[in-house]
Design an enzyme around this catalytic site. Structure first.
Site, PDB file in Angstrom:
ATOM      1  N   GLY A  13      13.399   7.595   3.214  1.00 24.46           N
ATOM      2  CA  GLY A  13      12.603   6.362   3.333  1.00 24.46           C
ATOM      3  C   GLY A  13      13.424   5.212   3.883  1.00 24.46           C
ATOM      4  O   GLY A  13      13.191   4.046   3.553  1.00 24.46           O
ATOM      5  N   ILE A  59      10.188  14.746   3.120  1.00 25.04           N
ATOM      6  CA  ILE A  59      10.632  15.224   1.801  1.00 25.04           C
ATOM      7  C   ILE A  59       9.651  16.206   1.172  1.00 25.04           C
ATOM      8  O   ILE A  59       9.994  16.916   0.241  1.00 25.04           O
ATOM      9  CB  ILE A  59      10.975  14.075   0.809  1.00 25.04           C
ATOM     10  CG1 ILE A  59       9.761  13.213   0.474  1.00 25.04           C
ATOM     11  CG2 ILE A  59      12.136  13.248   1.315  1.00 25.04           C
ATOM     12  CD1 ILE A  59       9.982  12.346  -0.771  1.00 25.04           C
ATOM     13  N   TYR A 148      -0.356   5.924  -8.073  1.00 25.94           N
ATOM     14  CA  TYR A 148       1.050   5.534  -7.887  1.00 25.94           C
ATOM     15  C   TYR A 148       1.752   5.453  -9.239  1.00 25.94           C
ATOM     16  O   TYR A 148       2.840   5.998  -9.426  1.00 25.94           O
ATOM     17  CB  TYR A 148       1.082   4.177  -7.168  1.00 25.94           C
ATOM     18  CG  TYR A 148       2.449   3.581  -6.972  1.00 25.94           C
ATOM     19  CD1 TYR A 148       3.392   4.171  -6.140  1.00 25.94           C
ATOM     20  CD2 TYR A 148       2.790   2.374  -7.604  1.00 25.94           C
ATOM     21  CE1 TYR A 148       4.635   3.591  -5.943  1.00 25.94           C
ATOM     22  CE2 TYR A 148       4.032   1.798  -7.407  1.00 25.94           C
ATOM     23  CZ  TYR A 148       4.950   2.406  -6.577  1.00 25.94           C
ATOM     24  OH  TYR A 148       6.183   1.822  -6.390  1.00 25.94           O
ATOM     25  N   LYS A 152       4.833   7.587 -10.929  1.00 21.21           N
ATOM     26  CA  LYS A 152       6.070   6.921 -11.367  1.00 21.21           C
ATOM     27  C   LYS A 152       6.432   7.355 -12.789  1.00 21.21           C
ATOM     28  O   LYS A 152       7.606   7.594 -13.088  1.00 21.21           O
ATOM     29  CB  LYS A 152       5.926   5.398 -11.267  1.00 21.21           C
ATOM     30  CG  LYS A 152       5.924   4.891  -9.832  1.00 21.21           C
ATOM     31  CD  LYS A 152       7.281   5.131  -9.185  1.00 21.21           C
ATOM     32  CE  LYS A 152       7.208   5.210  -7.695  1.00 21.21           C
ATOM     33  NZ  LYS A 152       8.442   5.616  -7.045  1.00 21.21           N
ATOM     34  N   ILE A 178       9.051  -6.530  -4.719  1.00 22.01           N
ATOM     35  CA  ILE A 178      10.278  -6.930  -4.017  1.00 22.01           C
ATOM     36  C   ILE A 178       9.924  -7.810  -2.815  1.00 22.01           C
ATOM     37  O   ILE A 178       9.118  -7.422  -1.967  1.00 22.01           O
ATOM     38  CB  ILE A 178      11.074  -5.688  -3.535  1.00 22.01           C
ATOM     39  CG1 ILE A 178      11.375  -4.728  -4.709  1.00 22.01           C
ATOM     40  CG2 ILE A 178      12.367  -6.119  -2.830  1.00 22.01           C
ATOM     41  CD1 ILE A 178      12.274  -5.275  -5.795  1.00 22.01           C
TER      42      ILE A 178
HETATM   43  N1  SER Z   1       5.603  -3.094  -4.990  1.00 23.32           N
HETATM   44  C1  SER Z   1       4.937  -1.943  -5.525  1.00 23.32           C
HETATM   45  C2  SER Z   1       3.507  -1.953  -5.221  1.00 23.32           C
HETATM   46  O1  SER Z   1       2.963  -3.023  -5.169  1.00 23.32           O
HETATM   47  C3  SER Z   1       5.142  -1.882  -7.010  1.00 23.32           C
HETATM   48  O2  SER Z   1       6.154  -1.022  -7.299  1.00 23.32           O
HETATM   49  O3  SER Z   1       2.913  -0.931  -5.096  1.00 23.32           O
END
Ligand code: SER
Length: 325
Positions: A13, A59, A148, A152, A178
């Site tokens: 990635g 992957i 998602y 995780k 982030i």
């Molecule tokens: N930044 C990610 C998302 O919004 C959260 O881990 O999916």
């Protein structure tokens, strides 16, 4: 030099939001030729391509990963390839396939080739509506409502299983949203916190896809990179956790972020039109207790909302002036 002292790093990635910046930092620290950047389809930017090796892999296809592990004599993996939360809701099967089957391939190969260390990111998406939303504890309810998030939680458990069962040194953190200035995130719920800066610079207005009072935990990229590498370099004897460290930096509402930008760009206007991503954001924590990370490997963030905003606007403003935004 023993194999354990060497560092031949594979970043999956590497064309993505975090991967692209962590690759450059790892190259700076360990030498350009010792860090193999990989991606699936997207062409790498010039800086990434010209500063060291790059290969296309997938992957979910184990043999493509094995090929580069052999060719480059890889002993460390940063598995940054993932499908994020919003795209994951649109394409749940792809999300499962990349985040779980892809990760499984990475773990199997890491075990088979006796890797020194592996990094696998988790996320605040591992939490859900039943989790306490403020100062979310390290040990708490993990019942996410997105695909998602499901991947995780499973990924954290799988990583911890490989540590306990096979002694694989695998580490990971629960990243908050982030914020970064180099590569846009691809399809997450926290993407508004990045897009808002680009739009403020380019058009002086932004339509935000979550409500003004939506508060989420966020982190600036330099802290994300510093924390990730510090965890990977931490003394394993000090770690009680492995793949699930809470890691916090700052929390703010979309409205507070817009107001901070307005201090620098007074004409900036933000309007709010929540879409399906609002429902995802509403199931995530607002703030995180990261005392385990602070205690076990010395985590400490540098940036807060004002210093991050100032730095983002400076970096993007410069690129805009050069016609590169
Ligand atoms: N930044 C990610 C998302 O919004 C959260 O881990 O999916």
């Amino acid at each position: 030099m023993t194999k354990k002292d060497m560092k031949k790093i594979l970043v999956t990635g590497a064309v993505g939001q975090i991967g692209s910046e962590i690759t450059m930092e790892l190259r700076k620290r360990y030498g350009n030729d010792n860090v193999l950047a990989t991606g699936r389809k997207t062409k790498p930017r010039k800086t990434l391509r010209d500063s060291g090796p790059f290969e296309f892999i997938d992957i979910t296809k184990k043999e493509t990963v094995e090929k580069v592990i052999k060719e480059y004599d890889i002993d460390t993996i940063y598995n940054m390839a993932a499908i994020l939360s919003a795209v994951g809701e649109e394409r749940p099967i792809v999300c499962w396939n990349v985040n779980i089957n892809g990760m499984y391939n990475i773990l199997e190969l890491a075990h088979e080739y006796e890797m020194t260390r592996v990094f696998v990111p988790s996320s605040i998406a591992a939490f859900g509506p039943e989790t306490p939303r403020t100062n979310t504890p390290q040990e708490t309810v993990l019942k996410p409502k997105t695909m998602y998030g499901v991947t995780k939680v499973a990924g954290e458990l799988l990583g911890d299983y490989y540590f306990k069962r096979f002694g694989l040194d695998i580490r990971g953190v629960r990243y908050p949203g982030i914020v970064s200035s180099e590569t846009l995130p691809g399809g997450g719920t926290t993407d508004y916190a990045v897009e808002i800066f680009y739009e403020a610079i380019k058009n002086k207005k932004y339509t935000c896809f979550v409500k003004k009072d939506t508060v989420l935990p966020m982190m600036y990229m330099p802290d994300c990179i510093k924390g990730t590498i510090n965890l990977m370099e931490a003394d394993i004897s000090k770690l009680k956790h492995h793949c699930d460290f809470n890691m916090a930096s700052m929390s703010f509402s979309a409205g507070e972020l817009a107001a901070e930008i307005k201090k620098h760009i007074p004409e900036f206007k933000c309007i709010y039109k929540p879409d399906f991503r609002q429902a995802i954001a509403d199931t995530w924590p607002q703030s995180i207790d990261d005392s385990a990370a602070r205690k076990e490997w010395g985590w400490k963030p540098t940036y807060d909302l004002p210093s991050m905003t100032k730095d983002m606007l400076k970096k993007l403003g410069k690129r805009h002036k050069e016609g590169k935004l």
